[in-house]
Design a protein around this motif. Structure first.
Motif, PDB file in Angstrom:
ATOM      1  N   HIS A   1      -9.459  -0.434 -11.305  1.00  0.00           N
ATOM      2  CA  HIS A   1      -9.056  -1.598 -10.522  1.00  0.00           C
ATOM      3  C   HIS A   1      -8.311  -1.201  -9.246  1.00  0.00           C
ATOM      4  N   SER A   2      -7.498  -0.150  -9.303  1.00  0.00           N
ATOM      5  CA  SER A   2      -6.643   0.203  -8.165  1.00  0.00           C
ATOM      6  C   SER A   2      -6.915   1.607  -7.644  1.00  0.00           C
ATOM      7  N   TRP A   3      -8.166   2.041  -7.643  1.00  0.00           N
ATOM      8  CA  TRP A   3      -8.483   3.407  -7.212  1.00  0.00           C
ATOM      9  C   TRP A   3      -8.226   3.615  -5.737  1.00  0.00           C
ATOM     10  N   ARG A   4      -8.355   2.559  -4.927  1.00  0.00           N
ATOM     11  CA  ARG A   4      -8.111   2.717  -3.483  1.00  0.00           C
ATOM     12  C   ARG A   4      -6.642   3.024  -3.199  1.00  0.00           C
TER      13      ARG A   4
ATOM     14  N   LEU B   1      -6.062   6.622  -4.166  1.00  0.00           N
ATOM     15  CA  LEU B   1      -6.681   7.502  -3.182  1.00  0.00           C
ATOM     16  C   LEU B   1      -5.855   7.556  -1.898  1.00  0.00           C
ATOM     17  N   ALA B   2      -5.238   6.457  -1.537  1.00  0.00           N
ATOM     18  CA  ALA B   2      -4.407   6.421  -0.328  1.00  0.00           C
ATOM     19  C   ALA B   2      -3.107   7.192  -0.498  1.00  0.00           C
ATOM     20  N   THR B   3      -2.658   7.402  -1.735  1.00  0.00           N
ATOM     21  CA  THR B   3      -1.404   8.125  -1.948  1.00  0.00           C
ATOM     22  C   THR B   3      -1.587   9.639  -1.975  1.00  0.00           C
ATOM     23  N   ILE B   4      -2.817  10.119  -2.037  1.00  0.00           N
ATOM     24  CA  ILE B   4      -3.041  11.570  -2.082  1.00  0.00           C
ATOM     25  C   ILE B   4      -2.447  12.269  -0.859  1.00  0.00           C
ATOM     26  N   PRO B   5      -2.652  11.776   0.378  1.00  0.00           N
ATOM     27  CA  PRO B   5      -2.010  12.445   1.522  1.00  0.00           C
ATOM     28  C   PRO B   5      -0.484  12.444   1.441  1.00  0.00           C
ATOM     29  N   VAL B   6       0.077  11.404   0.873  1.00  0.00           N
ATOM     30  CA  VAL B   6       1.532  11.350   0.724  1.00  0.00           C
ATOM     31  C   VAL B   6       2.006  12.438  -0.238  1.00  0.00           C
TER      32      VAL B   6
END
Length: 73
Positions: free
Chosen positions: A11-14, A17-22
């Motif tokens: 449900h919340s994969w986006r 995925l957005a937190t990987i650079p952080v």
């Protein structure tokens, strides 16, 4: 339990995925700071208690990150 976790991830994969650079950036900064602190502390050529100690360069990013985590939570 694994099923619920998998459904939540789907449900919340986006967002994940957005937190990987952080996480990568935090890991680089943390590694840089801790490596710098250890190397400066082990160096025999640096006066750790003198006015020109380089430790604040490595300690301040860790402190600011910890302080911002406390203020957010």
């Amino acid at each position: 339990m694994w099923t619920i976790s998998w459904l939540q991830l789907k449900h919340s994969w986006r967002q994940w995925l957005a937190t990987i650079p952080v996480f990568v950036t935090v890991g680089l900064i943390l590694g840089f700071c801790l490596t710098g602190i250890v190397n400066v502390a082990q160096s025999q050529q640096v006066d750790l208690y003198g006015p020109n100690t380089p430790l604040p360069i490595f300690i301040m990013p860790l402190f600011w990150g910890f302080k911002s985590e406390l203020s957010v939570g």
